[in-house]
Scaffold this motif. Structure first.
Motif, PDB file in Angstrom:
ATOM      1  N   VAL A  39      26.651  33.103  29.248  1.00 57.90           N
ATOM      2  CA  VAL A  39      27.182  34.370  29.755  1.00 57.90           C
ATOM      3  C   VAL A  39      27.157  35.410  28.646  1.00 57.90           C
ATOM      4  O   VAL A  39      27.888  35.294  27.649  1.00 57.90           O
ATOM      5  N   ASP A  41      28.386  38.473  27.225  1.00 55.63           N
ATOM      6  CA  ASP A  41      29.568  39.318  27.413  1.00 55.63           C
ATOM      7  C   ASP A  41      29.330  40.700  26.801  1.00 55.63           C
ATOM      8  O   ASP A  41      30.063  41.146  25.925  1.00 55.63           O
ATOM      9  N   LEU A  66      27.032  40.321  31.838  1.00 54.27           N
ATOM     10  CA  LEU A  66      28.136  41.105  32.380  1.00 54.27           C
ATOM     11  C   LEU A  66      27.917  42.590  32.149  1.00 54.27           C
ATOM     12  O   LEU A  66      27.249  43.008  31.201  1.00 54.27           O
ATOM     13  N   SER A  74      37.293  35.927  30.558  1.00 52.24           N
ATOM     14  CA  SER A  74      36.628  36.403  31.777  1.00 52.24           C
ATOM     15  C   SER A  74      35.182  35.917  31.850  1.00 52.24           C
ATOM     16  O   SER A  74      34.670  35.628  32.943  1.00 52.24           O
ATOM     17  N   ALA A  78      33.427  33.884  34.918  1.00 53.41           N
ATOM     18  CA  ALA A  78      32.170  34.255  35.576  1.00 53.41           C
ATOM     19  C   ALA A  78      31.252  33.047  35.711  1.00 53.41           C
ATOM     20  O   ALA A  78      30.546  32.887  36.720  1.00 53.41           O
ATOM     21  N   GLU A  81      31.674  29.967  38.645  1.00 46.79           N
ATOM     22  CA  GLU A  81      31.172  30.135  40.005  1.00 46.79           C
ATOM     23  C   GLU A  81      29.835  29.425  40.207  1.00 46.79           C
ATOM     24  O   GLU A  81      29.419  29.160  41.337  1.00 46.79           O
ATOM     25  N   TYR A 298      35.524  40.179  36.124  1.00 48.13           N
ATOM     26  CA  TYR A 298      34.207  40.359  35.517  1.00 48.13           C
ATOM     27  C   TYR A 298      33.278  40.992  36.543  1.00 48.13           C
ATOM     28  O   TYR A 298      33.573  40.986  37.744  1.00 48.13           O
ATOM     29  N   VAL A 300      29.074  40.780  37.186  1.00 52.02           N
ATOM     30  CA  VAL A 300      27.784  40.246  36.753  1.00 52.02           C
ATOM     31  C   VAL A 300      26.692  41.257  37.081  1.00 52.02           C
ATOM     32  O   VAL A 300      26.511  41.643  38.240  1.00 52.02           O
TER      33      VAL A 300
END
Length: 313
Positions: A39, A41, A66, A74, A78, A81, A298, A300
């Motif tokens: 991820v 960030d 993000l 956060s 994300a 999921e 967050y 995406v």
């Protein structure tokens, strides 16, 4: 084969993240089916380009970018999921967490625990960072009632049901460890060596550490409010007794002059305590306000190697 999902928030780690991912894949591929979720960030370097390259080489690596810097907590929210593994590993992007230690964490988990943390007896970080981590751990131990003799860290593994339950956590400023304490207390740790950072330095500043402490301090407990009430009652009792003493002293010795300095000192102390209590109350009210406005944890912006049925998550 059992499947392991590894979640890694990435921030300013363009020179380390590829080595971290290769280490994970090489370590786990013999005994586990592996999924890695990276991820970005809103990193200030070119880490997204590196993630894009890694995803093009490995179909089992998912990349998420993000829309702005939401913070490590956060970024983890994300990633969950898209988790599909039986076990979910959370680790950092700087190389201080070695993938070779993941099997030891999982084996401890299989004994019957729901969450297993890596316990670093000697951290290879700055004194400020170690101090901040220790303060945060002691605060969470006190406020949330962490099981005794369990040391927490940002390197840990959980069972799938824990992560599935974490998806129900709607707070726009998440504090994952606090939510874990509401899910299970079946937690353990494993002593593991802390390694040198591959590149760069910690992104946690004093401001970010204070913010993290406040999230944990006010996010999952009313203990601070109870402390404020106790302190307020204590100050009221002290003030009442002090008033009686002053009146009696004045009646017995009329020549005694009123103390200006002591009066100002008491006023400043009382006013300071009142402002602290109001600020604490304001933190709780502010969190209620943010929750009522349904602020996002967050956003995406881009996804890589994500199946079409998962894109709307």
């Amino acid at each position: 084969m059992e499947k392991v999902s590894v979640v890694i928030p990435c921030y300013n780690s363009e020179k380390s993240i590829q080595a971290v991912v290769e280490n994970i894949l090489n370590t786990l591929r013999e005994n586990y089916e592996c999924q890695v979720i990276l991820v970005n960030d809103y990193s200030r370097d070119n880490v997204w380009s590196v993630i894009t390259e890694v995803c093009s080489c490995h179909e089992n690596v998912i990349g998420l970018s993000l829309a702005k810097n939401f913070g490590q907590q956060s970024a983890r929210m994300a990633a969950i999921e898209y988790v599909t593994g039986d076990y979910v590993v959370f680790m950092d992007d700087d190389g201080q967490h070695n993938a070779a230690d993941i099997p030891a964490l999982i084996e401890k988990l299989k004994i019957g625990y729901d969450i297993v943390y890596a316990y670093f007896q000697r951290k290879k970080e700055s004194g400020f960072r170690v101090w901040g981590s220790n303060i945060n751990r002691k605060m969470t131990d006190w406020v949330m009632g962490t099981p005794k003799n369990v040391h927490t860290s940002s390197f840990f593994v959980t069972r799938r049901f824990v992560v599935d339950k974490l998806k129900d956590y709607p707070n726009p400023s998440p504090y994952i460890f606090g939510y874990f304490m509401r899910i299970t207390r079946n937690i353990a740790d494993v002593p593991i060596e802390h390694h040198e950072r591959i590149y760069g330095k910690s992104g946690y500043t004093l401001k970010k550490l204070l913010g993290l402490w406040m999230e944990g301090f006010t996010g999952f407990s009313v203990i601070p409010l109870r402390i404020a009430s106790i302190v307020g009652c204590g100050m009221a009792v002290i003030g009442f007794l002090g008033g009686i003493y002053t009146v009696i002293h004045k009646l017995l010795e009329p020549a005694v002059a009123a103390g200006y300095t002591s009066l100002i000192a008491v006023m400043l102390f009382c006013c300071g305590m009142i402002m602290i209590m109001l600020g604490l109350l304001g933190e709780y009210v502010g969190r209620i306000f943010m929750n009522l406005n349904h602020l996002p944890q967050y956003v995406v912006k881009e996804r890589l190697n994500v199946e079409s049925d998962m894109e709307d998550k």
